[in-house]
Design a protein around this motif. Structure first.
Motif, PDB file in Angstrom:
ATOM      1  N   ALA A 222      31.764  28.463  40.356  1.00 24.31           N
ATOM      2  CA  ALA A 222      32.654  29.632  40.332  1.00 24.31           C
ATOM      3  C   ALA A 222      32.322  30.503  41.534  1.00 24.31           C
ATOM      4  O   ALA A 222      31.185  30.518  42.022  1.00 24.31           O
ATOM      5  CB  ALA A 222      32.479  30.423  39.037  1.00 24.31           C
ATOM      6  N   CYS A 223      33.322  31.234  42.023  1.00 24.29           N
ATOM      7  CA  CYS A 223      33.090  32.089  43.187  1.00 24.29           C
ATOM      8  C   CYS A 223      33.671  33.471  42.944  1.00 24.29           C
ATOM      9  O   CYS A 223      34.566  33.659  42.116  1.00 24.29           O
ATOM     10  CB  CYS A 223      33.685  31.473  44.450  1.00 24.29           C
ATOM     11  SG  CYS A 223      35.493  31.484  44.505  1.00 24.29           S
ATOM     12  N   GLY A 224      33.142  34.444  43.687  1.00 22.73           N
ATOM     13  CA  GLY A 224      33.619  35.806  43.542  1.00 22.73           C
ATOM     14  C   GLY A 224      33.167  36.698  44.686  1.00 22.73           C
ATOM     15  O   GLY A 224      32.602  36.238  45.687  1.00 22.73           O
TER      16      GLY A 224
ATOM     17  N   ARG B 264      22.791  31.060  40.107  1.00 22.47           N
ATOM     18  CA  ARG B 264      23.405  31.536  41.344  1.00 22.47           C
ATOM     19  C   ARG B 264      22.939  30.699  42.526  1.00 22.47           C
ATOM     20  O   ARG B 264      21.782  30.296  42.611  1.00 22.47           O
ATOM     21  CB  ARG B 264      23.075  33.007  41.569  1.00 22.47           C
ATOM     22  CG  ARG B 264      23.837  33.606  42.756  1.00 22.47           C
ATOM     23  CD  ARG B 264      23.796  35.101  42.765  1.00 22.47           C
ATOM     24  NE  ARG B 264      24.629  35.641  43.835  1.00 22.47           N
ATOM     25  CZ  ARG B 264      24.799  36.938  44.064  1.00 22.47           C
ATOM     26  NH1 ARG B 264      24.198  37.835  43.283  1.00 22.47           N
ATOM     27  NH2 ARG B 264      25.568  37.348  45.066  1.00 22.47           N
TER      28      ARG B 264
ATOM     29  N   VAL C 255      37.783  32.317  34.624  1.00 21.41           N
ATOM     30  CA  VAL C 255      37.033  33.461  35.135  1.00 21.41           C
ATOM     31  C   VAL C 255      37.991  34.623  35.349  1.00 21.41           C
ATOM     32  O   VAL C 255      39.200  34.437  35.494  1.00 21.41           O
ATOM     33  CB  VAL C 255      36.301  33.131  36.454  1.00 21.41           C
ATOM     34  CG1 VAL C 255      35.310  32.001  36.244  1.00 21.41           C
ATOM     35  CG2 VAL C 255      37.301  32.765  37.559  1.00 21.41           C
TER      36      VAL C 255
ATOM     37  N   SER D  13      38.494  39.189  36.357  1.00 20.69           N
ATOM     38  CA  SER D  13      38.113  40.431  37.021  1.00 20.69           C
ATOM     39  C   SER D  13      38.584  41.597  36.174  1.00 20.69           C
ATOM     40  O   SER D  13      39.685  41.556  35.613  1.00 20.69           O
ATOM     41  CB  SER D  13      38.763  40.498  38.405  1.00 20.69           C
ATOM     42  OG  SER D  13      38.531  41.746  39.018  1.00 20.69           O
TER      43      SER D  13
ATOM     44  N   CYS E  47      32.137  40.840  34.745  1.00 24.85           N
ATOM     45  CA  CYS E  47      33.299  39.949  34.780  1.00 24.85           C
ATOM     46  C   CYS E  47      32.925  38.602  34.176  1.00 24.85           C
ATOM     47  O   CYS E  47      31.883  38.034  34.490  1.00 24.85           O
ATOM     48  CB  CYS E  47      33.786  39.799  36.210  1.00 24.85           C
ATOM     49  SG  CYS E  47      34.417  41.356  36.868  1.00 24.85           S
TER      50      CYS E  47
ATOM     51  N   ILE F  48      32.855  34.592  32.518  1.00 25.66           N
ATOM     52  CA  ILE F  48      33.204  33.181  32.538  1.00 25.66           C
ATOM     53  C   ILE F  48      33.351  32.766  31.085  1.00 25.66           C
ATOM     54  O   ILE F  48      32.425  32.930  30.290  1.00 25.66           O
ATOM     55  CB  ILE F  48      32.129  32.319  33.215  1.00 25.66           C
ATOM     56  CG1 ILE F  48      31.919  32.745  34.668  1.00 25.66           C
ATOM     57  CG2 ILE F  48      32.514  30.843  33.151  1.00 25.66           C
ATOM     58  CD1 ILE F  48      30.817  31.982  35.378  1.00 25.66           C
TER      59      ILE F  48
ATOM     60  N   THR G 225      29.102  38.496  35.207  1.00 25.61           N
ATOM     61  CA  THR G 225      28.503  39.050  36.409  1.00 25.61           C
ATOM     62  C   THR G 225      28.392  40.567  36.279  1.00 25.61           C
ATOM     63  O   THR G 225      28.959  41.177  35.382  1.00 25.61           O
ATOM     64  CB  THR G 225      29.354  38.735  37.638  1.00 25.61           C
ATOM     65  OG1 THR G 225      30.626  39.395  37.504  1.00 25.61           O
ATOM     66  CG2 THR G 225      29.571  37.243  37.775  1.00 25.61           C
TER      67      THR G 225
ATOM     68  N   SER H 285      30.689  42.219  40.351  1.00 26.30           N
ATOM     69  CA  SER H 285      31.286  41.199  41.202  1.00 26.30           C
ATOM     70  C   SER H 285      32.478  40.595  40.489  1.00 26.30           C
ATOM     71  O   SER H 285      32.337  40.029  39.405  1.00 26.30           O
ATOM     72  CB  SER H 285      30.279  40.084  41.533  1.00 26.30           C
ATOM     73  OG  SER H 285      30.904  39.061  42.284  1.00 26.30           O
TER      74      SER H 285
ATOM     75  N   LEU I 230      35.034  37.863  39.716  1.00 32.27           N
ATOM     76  CA  LEU I 230      35.112  36.412  39.862  1.00 32.27           C
ATOM     77  C   LEU I 230      36.559  36.004  40.121  1.00 32.27           C
ATOM     78  O   LEU I 230      37.475  36.501  39.469  1.00 32.27           O
ATOM     79  CB  LEU I 230      34.585  35.729  38.606  1.00 32.27           C
ATOM     80  CG  LEU I 230      33.088  35.917  38.350  1.00 32.27           C
ATOM     81  CD1 LEU I 230      32.682  35.275  37.033  1.00 32.27           C
ATOM     82  CD2 LEU I 230      32.257  35.353  39.500  1.00 32.27           C
TER      83      LEU I 230
ATOM     84  N   VAL J 266      37.317  29.087  39.654  1.00 32.03           N
ATOM     85  CA  VAL J 266      36.327  28.174  39.099  1.00 32.03           C
ATOM     86  C   VAL J 266      36.826  26.758  39.318  1.00 32.03           C
ATOM     87  O   VAL J 266      38.040  26.511  39.327  1.00 32.03           O
ATOM     88  CB  VAL J 266      36.090  28.465  37.596  1.00 32.03           C
ATOM     89  CG1 VAL J 266      37.354  28.249  36.781  1.00 32.03           C
ATOM     90  CG2 VAL J 266      34.936  27.639  37.053  1.00 32.03           C
TER      91      VAL J 266
END
Length: 362
Positions: free
Chosen positions: A42-44, A66, A317, A319, A327, A329, A345, A348, A350, A353
């Motif tokens: 997953a990214c954010g 992470r 994911v 926001s 945030c 998952i 998170t 941050s 996200l 995913v």
């Protein structure tokens, strides 16, 4: 004879111990091939550390670690999209950069792209056949590499009227669709496509003024293509390119419906969609009927990304509508009947995913 038996016994014991030790540290002895493991990323956006967020799960989303802290490629880099080709090769894009890992996330490095994209924002990535990389962004930005990122083509953004391309899909080596907002004030949505790998481009104008809402993304399976966007609306084609049908997802809330922020297709009939107001909707008949999934307590979140391993396992994911705190998952293991929060998170948002592409769903 007793001495010989004793020596033989010692050799057997030593062999067993060596084999056990080797198996505990060598993935080659793992009975489950890596490509069948439910790896996910997953990214954010950046958090208080100053680094963009990349999270990795080796167990289908139950636990997360992470990656990329202290990597210069992630410093100050708000990540927008991520695509896992296999267990080692993963691509991600930030607002103004492209990054990748070739070792499963142990290290992340920047990818050199044309310098004349400086100042533009990148939002979506799609990979076809592992080495053909397509990226879209604002100001009519479309980037393509057909050699795994060694060289790049950037297309003339003036042709696309400086559109804000939030989504791109490489359907095959020739057919690529991009969708987003128009640079023309008379229209909200804009869709462009190529049928010859980028040599020529054309635009798509749906019937009944269906460009009146901004588009967000594109998804496809077999001969079915879906372009989706704001106010729960989408267009779909099922016959390889001749007739587009306008539609929308009912019951998503709001005055005109909630935005479809991300939509993935398990096949031509089964689609999973991530919406505003913490909503997940699923259709099993190509959009004829939609079912809302139970995501209790997420009403204040925009669900921005979703991916499914199969018809039972999916991750999403989001926001927060306000400040980006905690945030989530979320995961389902029973086809969406129950969703559970597995991670959150701090500060941050996200964005997307991904499971390993092409190893599942079938």
């Amino acid at each position: 004879m007793k001495a010989l038996l004793s020596l033989t016994l010692l050799i057997v014991i030593a062999t067993i111990i060596f084999s056990c030790r080797k198996g505990s540290n060598d993935d080659k002895n793992d009975p489950v091939p890596k490509e069948r493991k439910k790896y996910a990323w997953a990214c954010g956006q950046i958090d208080s550390t100053g680094y963009g967020m990349i999270l990795f799960s080796s167990d289908g989303g139950d636990t997360w670690v992470r990656q990329g802290l202290e990597s210069t490629a992630l410093l100050g880099n708000d990540l927008q999209d991520i695509w896992a080709i296999d267990e080692n090769n993963v691509w991600a894009i930030g607002l103004n950069s492209v990054i990748r890992t070739i070792n499963g996330g142990q290290t992340w490095t920047s990818v050199q792209v044309p310098s004349n994209i400086e100042g533009r924002e990148l939002y979506s990535i799609s990979v076809f056949n592992k080495t053909s990389i397509w990226i879209s962004g604002n100001m009519g930005t479309i980037l393509n590499s057909n050699d795994n990122g060694n060289s790049w083509t950037i297309y003339d953004q003036t042709y696309f009227n400086h559109a804000f391309f939030q989504g791109i899909a490489a359907i095959n080596q020739h057919k690529i669709f991009v969708a987003g907002g128009s640079g023309d004030s008379s229209l909200r949505g804009y869709i462009a496509y190529t049928l010859d790998g980028g040599a020529t481009w054309d635009s798509l104008v749906p019937a009944n003024n269906y460009n009146r809402h901004e588009w967000i993304g594109v998804s496809s399976s077999e001969n079915t293509i879906v372009v989706y966007g704001g106010k729960s609306h989408y267009i779909v084609i099922t016959d390889a390119g001749t007739t587009w049908n306008n539609d929308s997802v009912p019951g998503t809330g709001g005055s005109d419906g909630a935005d479809i922020n991300h939509l993935i297709m398990l096949n031509s009939q089964k689609w999973w969609g991530a919406f505003d107001m913490g909503q997940i909707f699923i259709t099993s008949d190509g959009g004829a009927n939609w079912t809302e999934q139970q995501t209790v307590g997420l009403g204040q979140f925009f669900m921005l990304g979703i991916d499914a391993w199969d018809s039972q396992l999916a991750l999403a994911v989001g926001s927060q509508a306000g400040p980006s705190n905690n945030c989530p998952i979320i995961k389902t293991s029973n086809g969406g009947v129950l969703w559970e929060q597995k991670f959150a998170t701090t500060n941050s948002s996200l964005r997307k995913v991904t499971f390993i592409k092409g190893q599942h769903l079938k």
